[in-house]
Design a protein around this motif. Structure first.
Motif: not given
Length: 199
Positions: A177-187, A191-199
């Motif tokens: 996200l830091f390298h991508c930026g704060r655009s809607d597509s980056c966010m 969100n998709s990446c974080q949702a895939a992280c297993r707890r």
């Protein structure tokens, strides 16, 4: 107080290391109501287990675990947390009263609970049963002389242990996200990446 919690957890491990370590244990990480650091100093000549000294440069917590060698390590940690809580609550310069002392007792207890030191069932009652002092002992600990009803304090739970694998996964998502930026597509990608992280 956040830094106090992490330090107290580390200090607790040192306390459990043995009686010699406990005798020379000192604490750091206390902050005042404005977030400024309140330094601590080990002074084995001090007659007090823990007290605050006011200097031109500001307050300093002075700690001497040898002042009351008969008390438990949990009592020492609690009384230090109480003294630190007086600073974080902004009442360190006030004349101690039973009301303010009890507020600091509860805040100090909360810091120990959040650090995980008093996580087992019965830990708070065991600590409370150890907080009985003679008049000579009261002269060496933060007063005024009072009874302790720690079960009346709001209960604080220890922070859940973090999952290192989940933390690494979310950190990688944040890097992207830091390298991508704060655009809607980056966010959306984050969100998709974080949702895939297993707890």
């Amino acid at each position: 107080m956040k830094s106090l919690f992490s330090f107290l957890a580390a200090a607790w491990l040192m306390v459990l290391g043995g009686p010699v370590a406990a005798q020379d244990l000192t604490f750091r990480g206390c902050t005042d109501v404005s977030g400024r650091a309140v330094p601590s100093r080990l002074d084995v000549e001090s007659p007090y287990l823990v007290t605050t000294q006011m200097h031109r440069s500001g307050p300093e917590i002075v700690y001497n675990p040898r002042a009351l060698p008969e008390v438990t390590d949990a009592v020492r940690a609690f009384l230090y947390a109480h003294e630190c809580a007086r600073h974080s609550l902004g009442i360190a310069r006030d004349v101690p009263s039973i009301d303010t002392a009890q507020r600091a007792d509860c805040e100090g207890l909360a810091s120990l609970q959040r650090s995980g030191m008093l996580a087992a069932p019965g830990d708070v009652l065991a600590l409370q049963s150890s907080l009985v002092f003679s008049p000579a002992q009261w002269a060496r600990v933060p007063g005024p002389a009072r009874g302790f009803d720690l079960t009346a304090c709001p209960t604080r739970r220890a922070a859940a242990p973090s999952d290192p694998a989940w933390n690494r996964c979310v950190h990688r998502c944040g890097d992207r996200l830091f390298h991508c930026g704060r655009s809607d597509s980056c966010m959306a990608a984050y969100n998709s990446c974080q949702a895939a992280c297993r707890r």
